[in-house]
Scaffold this motif. Structure first.
Motif, PDB file in Angstrom:
ATOM      1  N   ARG A 108       5.143  -3.478  -2.595  1.00 19.30           N
ATOM      2  CA  ARG A 108       5.803  -4.783  -1.636  1.00 19.30           C
ATOM      3  C   ARG A 108       6.808  -4.076  -1.048  1.00 19.30           C
ATOM      4  O   ARG A 108       6.952  -4.457   0.167  1.00 19.30           O
ATOM      5  CB  ARG A 108       6.129  -5.692  -2.861  1.00 19.30           C
ATOM      6  CG  ARG A 108       6.603  -6.881  -1.840  1.00 19.30           C
ATOM      7  CD  ARG A 108       7.155  -7.934  -2.772  1.00 19.30           C
ATOM      8  NE  ARG A 108       7.666  -9.078  -1.940  1.00 19.30           N
ATOM      9  CZ  ARG A 108       6.917 -10.228  -1.633  1.00 19.30           C
ATOM     10  NH1 ARG A 108       5.748 -10.504  -2.153  1.00 19.30           N
ATOM     11  NH2 ARG A 108       7.579 -11.205  -0.761  1.00 19.30           N
ATOM     12  N   GLN A 109       7.690  -3.128  -1.777  1.00 14.47           N
ATOM     13  CA  GLN A 109       8.874  -2.793  -0.851  1.00 14.47           C
ATOM     14  C   GLN A 109       8.638  -2.015   0.108  1.00 14.47           C
ATOM     15  O   GLN A 109       9.124  -2.213   1.325  1.00 14.47           O
ATOM     16  CB  GLN A 109       9.757  -2.041  -1.902  1.00 14.47           C
ATOM     17  CG  GLN A 109      10.618  -2.561  -2.869  1.00 14.47           C
ATOM     18  CD  GLN A 109      11.178  -1.736  -3.809  1.00 14.47           C
ATOM     19  OE1 GLN A 109      10.739  -0.786  -4.388  1.00 14.47           O
ATOM     20  NE2 GLN A 109      12.489  -2.213  -4.317  1.00 14.47           N
ATOM     21  N   GLU A 110       7.408  -1.232   0.293  1.00 12.67           N
ATOM     22  CA  GLU A 110       7.212  -0.194   1.328  1.00 12.67           C
ATOM     23  C   GLU A 110       6.465  -0.842   2.513  1.00 12.67           C
ATOM     24  O   GLU A 110       6.753  -0.719   3.484  1.00 12.67           O
ATOM     25  CB  GLU A 110       6.440   0.870   0.755  1.00 12.67           C
ATOM     26  CG  GLU A 110       6.134   1.864   2.017  1.00 12.67           C
ATOM     27  CD  GLU A 110       5.503   3.264   1.120  1.00 12.67           C
ATOM     28  OE1 GLU A 110       4.751   3.817   1.858  1.00 12.67           O
ATOM     29  OE2 GLU A 110       6.166   3.852   0.219  1.00 12.67           O
ATOM     30  N   THR A 111       5.409  -1.779   1.925  1.00 13.96           N
ATOM     31  CA  THR A 111       4.537  -2.632   3.032  1.00 13.96           C
ATOM     32  C   THR A 111       4.932  -3.716   3.483  1.00 13.96           C
ATOM     33  O   THR A 111       4.718  -4.407   4.499  1.00 13.96           O
ATOM     34  CB  THR A 111       3.177  -2.484   2.491  1.00 13.96           C
ATOM     35  OG1 THR A 111       3.023  -3.212   1.449  1.00 13.96           O
ATOM     36  CG2 THR A 111       2.715  -1.158   2.100  1.00 13.96           C
ATOM     37  N   GLY A 112       5.687  -4.442   2.462  1.00 10.67           N
ATOM     38  CA  GLY A 112       6.199  -5.936   2.851  1.00 10.67           C
ATOM     39  C   GLY A 112       5.160  -6.892   2.586  1.00 10.67           C
ATOM     40  O   GLY A 112       5.284  -8.109   2.620  1.00 10.67           O
ATOM     41  N   ALA A 113       4.051  -6.348   2.194  1.00 10.79           N
ATOM     42  CA  ALA A 113       3.012  -7.123   1.663  1.00 10.79           C
ATOM     43  C   ALA A 113       3.087  -7.711   0.470  1.00 10.79           C
ATOM     44  O   ALA A 113       3.765  -7.040  -0.319  1.00 10.79           O
ATOM     45  CB  ALA A 113       1.296  -6.291   1.659  1.00 10.79           C
ATOM     46  N   ASP A 114       2.400  -8.873  -0.019  1.00 11.70           N
ATOM     47  CA  ASP A 114       2.558  -9.692  -0.930  1.00 11.70           C
ATOM     48  C   ASP A 114       1.472  -8.999  -1.914  1.00 11.70           C
ATOM     49  O   ASP A 114       0.224  -9.154  -1.569  1.00 11.70           O
ATOM     50  CB  ASP A 114       2.297 -10.957  -0.980  1.00 11.70           C
ATOM     51  CG  ASP A 114       2.386 -11.955  -2.102  1.00 11.70           C
ATOM     52  OD1 ASP A 114       2.730 -11.072  -3.281  1.00 11.70           O
ATOM     53  OD2 ASP A 114       2.307 -12.832  -2.033  1.00 11.70           O
ATOM     54  N   PRO A 115       1.549  -8.471  -3.231  1.00 18.15           N
ATOM     55  CA  PRO A 115       0.548  -7.938  -4.167  1.00 18.15           C
ATOM     56  C   PRO A 115      -0.523  -8.968  -4.538  1.00 18.15           C
ATOM     57  O   PRO A 115      -1.534  -8.689  -4.908  1.00 18.15           O
ATOM     58  CB  PRO A 115       1.303  -7.321  -5.158  1.00 18.15           C
ATOM     59  CG  PRO A 115       2.754  -6.849  -4.799  1.00 18.15           C
ATOM     60  CD  PRO A 115       3.229  -8.203  -3.653  1.00 18.15           C
ATOM     61  N   GLY A 116       0.145 -10.121  -4.424  1.00 17.19           N
ATOM     62  CA  GLY A 116      -0.913 -11.390  -4.827  1.00 17.19           C
ATOM     63  C   GLY A 116      -1.939 -11.260  -3.611  1.00 17.19           C
ATOM     64  O   GLY A 116      -3.071 -11.896  -4.210  1.00 17.19           O
TER      65      GLY A 116
END
Length: 189
Positions: A108-116
């Motif tokens: 999440r920190q690196e990609t900004g994507a939500d792991p959900g």
């Protein structure tokens, strides 16, 4: 000489190697080269399927989620079905849930994507399974279908995951019963 892996067997071996890398080192230390080495293959074999680390992580999580779908119980009641499913998750998936959430913080920190998003039930096949459980309850007249929003359907499972991540332990049975009886069922009846 080892037999050459192809097709689905090769893809499974690559995704299993990627999962081992992800769980042992987390997202921060996850590299395509480490997966290649662990899988005993060559970079072109991996890069033909997944162009970068993000794509491989996404494929790996979907692979693991699909392999870990539980059978949906049919106890004859919504309470029994949801409680049985929570108990099974609690008994067999605690470590998987904690490891996935802990190691994907870096993602999440690196990609900004939500792991959900990686656990999207429509992608992993979980949605159909859980929808069948709720459809049976509607057919039995146990719940009002208009009250079954997607958020409410996932609520018992979200609360169990929250319990795992705040206590770092499987939930006691009385907590599972409280999730079902005190929080979830009143929302759908």
């Amino acid at each position: 000489m080892a037999e050459r892996r192809r097709g689905a067997a090769l893809e499974k071996a690559l995704l299993d190697a990627a999962w081992q890398e992800l769980t042992e080192g987390g997202y921060a230390r996850f590299t395509m080269d480490a997966v290649v080495k662990r899988a005993g293959t060559s970079p072109p074999v991996l890069y033909r399927r997944w162009p970068d680390r993000d794509a491989l992580v996404r494929a790996t999580i979907i692979h693991v989620a699909r392999e870990n779908i539980l059978d949906v119980p049919d106890t004859g009641s919504l309470r029994g079905d949801v409680l049985t499913l929570l108990r099974e998750i609690n008994a067999t998936r605690f470590q998987l849930v904690v490891v996935m959430n802990a190691h994907l913080a870096g993602y999440r920190q690196e990609t900004g994507a939500d792991p959900g998003d990686l656990f999207d039930p429509t992608v992993t096949g979980r949605k159909e399974a859980v929808d069948a459980l709720f459809a049976r309850a509607v057919d039995r007249g146990e719940i009002h279908p208009e009250r079954l929003t997607e958020r409410i359907k996932t609520l018992p499972f979200d609360l169990l995951r929250h319990e795992f991540l705040t206590t770092f332990a499987p939930a006691p049975d009385h907590v599972l019963e409280e999730i079902v009886d005190t929080i979830f069922l009143p929302l759908v009846r």
